[in-house]
Design an enzyme around this catalytic site. Sequence first.
Site, PDB file in Angstrom:
ATOM      1  N   ARG A 123       0.864  -1.453   0.082  1.00  0.00           N
ATOM      2  CA  ARG A 123      -0.006  -0.316   0.190  1.00  0.00           C
ATOM      3  C   ARG A 123       0.530   1.122   0.661  1.00  0.00           C
ATOM      4  O   ARG A 123       0.153   2.865   0.698  1.00  0.00           O
ATOM      5  CB  ARG A 123      -0.671   0.202   1.390  1.00  0.00           C
ATOM      6  CG  ARG A 123      -1.744  -1.380   0.553  1.00  0.00           C
ATOM      7  CD  ARG A 123      -3.000  -0.645   2.384  1.00  0.00           C
ATOM      8  NE  ARG A 123      -4.078  -1.784   1.413  1.00  0.00           N
ATOM      9  CZ  ARG A 123      -4.701  -3.141   2.433  1.00  0.00           C
ATOM     10  NH1 ARG A 123      -2.732  -3.330   3.792  1.00  0.00           N
ATOM     11  NH2 ARG A 123      -5.239  -4.022   2.199  1.00  0.00           N
ATOM     12  N   LYS A 145       4.450  11.235 -11.938  1.00  0.00           N
ATOM     13  CA  LYS A 145       3.663  10.720 -12.969  1.00  0.00           C
ATOM     14  C   LYS A 145       4.006   9.302 -12.220  1.00  0.00           C
ATOM     15  O   LYS A 145       4.889   9.063 -13.348  1.00  0.00           O
ATOM     16  CB  LYS A 145       3.205  11.412 -14.481  1.00  0.00           C
ATOM     17  CG  LYS A 145       2.365  12.334 -14.840  1.00  0.00           C
ATOM     18  CD  LYS A 145       2.037  13.108 -15.561  1.00  0.00           C
ATOM     19  CE  LYS A 145       0.768  13.870 -15.151  1.00  0.00           C
ATOM     20  NZ  LYS A 145       0.615  14.040 -17.172  1.00  0.00           N
ATOM     21  N   GLU A 187      12.154  16.676 -25.643  1.00  0.00           N
ATOM     22  CA  GLU A 187      11.984  17.148 -24.364  1.00  0.00           C
ATOM     23  C   GLU A 187      12.495  18.465 -23.589  1.00  0.00           C
ATOM     24  O   GLU A 187      12.050  19.335 -22.736  1.00  0.00           O
ATOM     25  CB  GLU A 187      11.259  15.593 -23.148  1.00  0.00           C
ATOM     26  CG  GLU A 187      11.206  15.023 -23.450  1.00  0.00           C
ATOM     27  CD  GLU A 187       9.463  14.790 -23.519  1.00  0.00           C
ATOM     28  OE1 GLU A 187       8.716  15.749 -23.038  1.00  0.00           O
ATOM     29  OE2 GLU A 187       9.181  13.537 -23.951  1.00  0.00           O
ATOM     30  N   LYS A 229      10.315  22.238 -15.309  1.00  0.00           N
ATOM     31  CA  LYS A 229       8.981  20.947 -14.513  1.00  0.00           C
ATOM     32  C   LYS A 229       8.694  21.215 -12.935  1.00  0.00           C
ATOM     33  O   LYS A 229       7.303  21.272 -12.786  1.00  0.00           O
ATOM     34  CB  LYS A 229       9.433  19.632 -15.448  1.00  0.00           C
ATOM     35  CG  LYS A 229       8.282  18.520 -15.201  1.00  0.00           C
ATOM     36  CD  LYS A 229       8.658  17.575 -15.919  1.00  0.00           C
ATOM     37  CE  LYS A 229       6.920  16.559 -14.815  1.00  0.00           C
ATOM     38  NZ  LYS A 229       7.181  15.600 -15.806  1.00  0.00           N
ATOM     39  N   GLU A 239      -3.091  17.974 -12.939  1.00  0.00           N
ATOM     40  CA  GLU A 239      -3.216  18.327 -13.576  1.00  0.00           C
ATOM     41  C   GLU A 239      -4.230  19.203 -13.576  1.00  0.00           C
ATOM     42  O   GLU A 239      -5.773  18.798 -14.554  1.00  0.00           O
ATOM     43  CB  GLU A 239      -3.056  17.419 -14.854  1.00  0.00           C
ATOM     44  CG  GLU A 239      -2.375  17.795 -16.146  1.00  0.00           C
ATOM     45  CD  GLU A 239      -1.835  17.039 -17.336  1.00  0.00           C
ATOM     46  OE1 GLU A 239      -0.729  16.436 -16.477  1.00  0.00           O
ATOM     47  OE2 GLU A 239      -3.133  16.513 -18.178  1.00  0.00           O
ATOM     48  N   ARG A 244       0.094  22.241 -15.959  1.00  0.00           N
ATOM     49  CA  ARG A 244       0.626  20.932 -16.135  1.00  0.00           C
ATOM     50  C   ARG A 244       0.192  20.353 -17.605  1.00  0.00           C
ATOM     51  O   ARG A 244       1.290  20.402 -18.038  1.00  0.00           O
ATOM     52  CB  ARG A 244       0.402  20.289 -15.260  1.00  0.00           C
ATOM     53  CG  ARG A 244       1.121  19.177 -15.294  1.00  0.00           C
ATOM     54  CD  ARG A 244       1.547  17.943 -14.124  1.00  0.00           C
ATOM     55  NE  ARG A 244       2.504  16.569 -14.234  1.00  0.00           N
ATOM     56  CZ  ARG A 244       2.893  16.441 -13.572  1.00  0.00           C
ATOM     57  NH1 ARG A 244       2.765  16.087 -12.031  1.00  0.00           N
ATOM     58  NH2 ARG A 244       4.120  15.296 -14.228  1.00  0.00           N
ATOM     59  N   ASN A 248       2.897  18.504 -22.189  1.00  0.00           N
ATOM     60  CA  ASN A 248       1.707  18.140 -23.190  1.00  0.00           C
ATOM     61  C   ASN A 248       1.982  18.455 -24.674  1.00  0.00           C
ATOM     62  O   ASN A 248       1.541  18.106 -25.935  1.00  0.00           O
ATOM     63  CB  ASN A 248       0.540  17.293 -23.444  1.00  0.00           C
ATOM     64  CG  ASN A 248       1.282  16.414 -21.637  1.00  0.00           C
ATOM     65  OD1 ASN A 248       1.194  15.678 -21.182  1.00  0.00           O
ATOM     66  ND2 ASN A 248      -0.959  16.371 -21.270  1.00  0.00           N
ATOM     67  N   HIS A 251       2.511  16.493 -27.990  1.00  0.00           N
ATOM     68  CA  HIS A 251       1.827  15.501 -27.663  1.00  0.00           C
ATOM     69  C   HIS A 251       0.344  14.857 -28.170  1.00  0.00           C
ATOM     70  O   HIS A 251       0.101  13.889 -28.472  1.00  0.00           O
ATOM     71  CB  HIS A 251       1.885  14.840 -25.761  1.00  0.00           C
ATOM     72  CG  HIS A 251       2.708  14.686 -25.827  1.00  0.00           C
ATOM     73  ND1 HIS A 251       4.000  15.701 -25.336  1.00  0.00           N
ATOM     74  CD2 HIS A 251       3.314  13.872 -24.375  1.00  0.00           C
ATOM     75  CE1 HIS A 251       4.612  15.598 -24.434  1.00  0.00           C
ATOM     76  NE2 HIS A 251       4.705  13.907 -23.948  1.00  0.00           N
ATOM     77  N   HIS A 255       1.108  11.359 -30.171  1.00  0.00           N
ATOM     78  CA  HIS A 255       0.677  10.373 -29.986  1.00  0.00           C
ATOM     79  C   HIS A 255       0.129   9.561 -31.243  1.00  0.00           C
ATOM     80  O   HIS A 255      -0.242   8.244 -31.086  1.00  0.00           O
ATOM     81  CB  HIS A 255      -0.874  10.943 -28.830  1.00  0.00           C
ATOM     82  CG  HIS A 255      -1.564   9.802 -28.202  1.00  0.00           C
ATOM     83  ND1 HIS A 255      -0.995   8.854 -27.284  1.00  0.00           N
ATOM     84  CD2 HIS A 255      -2.228   9.096 -29.201  1.00  0.00           C
ATOM     85  CE1 HIS A 255      -2.310   7.327 -27.957  1.00  0.00           C
ATOM     86  NE2 HIS A 255      -2.992   7.933 -28.411  1.00  0.00           N
ATOM     87  N   HIS A 269       9.784   7.961 -28.493  1.00  0.00           N
ATOM     88  CA  HIS A 269       8.662   8.805 -27.583  1.00  0.00           C
ATOM     89  C   HIS A 269       8.813  10.114 -27.686  1.00  0.00           C
ATOM     90  O   HIS A 269       8.022  11.164 -28.426  1.00  0.00           O
ATOM     91  CB  HIS A 269       8.037   8.412 -26.235  1.00  0.00           C
ATOM     92  CG  HIS A 269       7.191   9.356 -26.061  1.00  0.00           C
ATOM     93  ND1 HIS A 269       6.221   9.769 -25.385  1.00  0.00           N
ATOM     94  CD2 HIS A 269       8.012  10.428 -24.568  1.00  0.00           C
ATOM     95  CE1 HIS A 269       5.402  10.672 -24.790  1.00  0.00           C
ATOM     96  NE2 HIS A 269       6.217  11.015 -23.984  1.00  0.00           N
TER      97      HIS A 269
END
Length: 374
Positions: A123, A145, A187, A229, A239, A244, A248, A251, A255, A269
Amino acid sequence: MTVRTVPVSLAGRSYDILIGPGLIDRAGELSVALLPSRRVIVVTDETVAPLYGDRLVASFAKAGIAAATVTVPAGESSKEFAAFGRLMNALLDERPDRKVTLVALGGGVVGDLTGFAAATLLRGVDFIQVPTTLLAQVDSSVGGKTGINTRHGKNLVGAFYQPRLVLADTTVLDTLPRRELLAGYAEVAKYGLIDDPAFWDWCEANGAAVLAGDAARRTYAIEQSCRSKARIVAADERETTDLRALLNLGHTFGHALEAETGFGPDLLHGEAVGAGMAMAFDLSAKVGLCPPTDAARVRRHLASVGLPVRLRTIGGDNRRTWDATRLIEHMRGDKKAEAGKLTFILANGIGRAFVTREVDEAALRGLLDTAIAA
Ligand code: NAD
Ligand code: GLY
């Protein structure tokens, strides 16, 4: 060279990003005061383990910290659900208690996977990021993330779960293949395009040196990226506003390109993000939001360092037949799309990015048709 420190300010979950040479050999001394017990489990991949695994474990031993190691296959397949299950069982085989700390030694795959394992093992246990790709040092290891992939898409199961410390050893980038380095550089450049035009100017002047291995410039690029960042994450950790989401940039297009190339080795990526940023600026110029000269600068710089920004250069020997309708369908399936409405990060110029859900589909289709024909 001195170690640079970038704080990530998140009230009770604040942590530091340390950036500099040789940090792997100092991981024990730098983390010992943060550990709930003198026990860690290092998670790494089969490429990184023989390069840096022993040095990291030795640095923990020097600080009186017992370190076990679990090694996963290199590559995105380690973020599959089944692979996550195998990792959790391998971690439980080590009979951890709740005071154990996981240490992610590797690129974004190992970082995302280990972070999610830490969020769920018993947990929740602490974890430390030791990112070894440029992409991981400037993006994925920072901000919490974490997640894994499912057959429905990438990163659809995960958690916001912050590390206790990030150690970005700049010398490990010397063994990174150039293509991976370039993917990470996309990036880096992204932070300039989002809201820091002075950093974009710096990238134009210094990007080639960063990629060629100039240590001081590499450190500066990583530090500036992490500062950007950290600032954005501190203001919008989950986000919940559009802030935030600016991370992206590139992206939505990226994507779609990744989905079309099967999220495989034909398009990394970071490469997809690079091509996607060029397309986002082209679309911004096409609909009159951004000076065409800015869009041309973006495309020119990314291409000049060697990123594949033209669709016809993507895919190595497996050149694709691109199709605008299919690309738009992929965009609709992106998790950023809300109720089927496409979400884009567009820009009023370099360093002036914003989120929009109001993109004219005819303009988008026109842009894609032009990009496919170019
Ligand atoms: P990766 O982790 O697959 O690493 C790329 C390759 O480089 C791998 O084969 C790895 O073994 C190898 N490698 C790593 N370090 C090396 C080194 N120092 N020397 C030699 N080889 C080395 O890929 P990546 O680009 O680092 O990360 C991509 C992943 O990151 C994707 O799964 C993506 O979804 C995720 N990501 C997450 C976030 C986030 O915010 N959490 C952000 C961006 C990307
Ligand atoms: N890489 C995007 C984010 O961390 O939000």
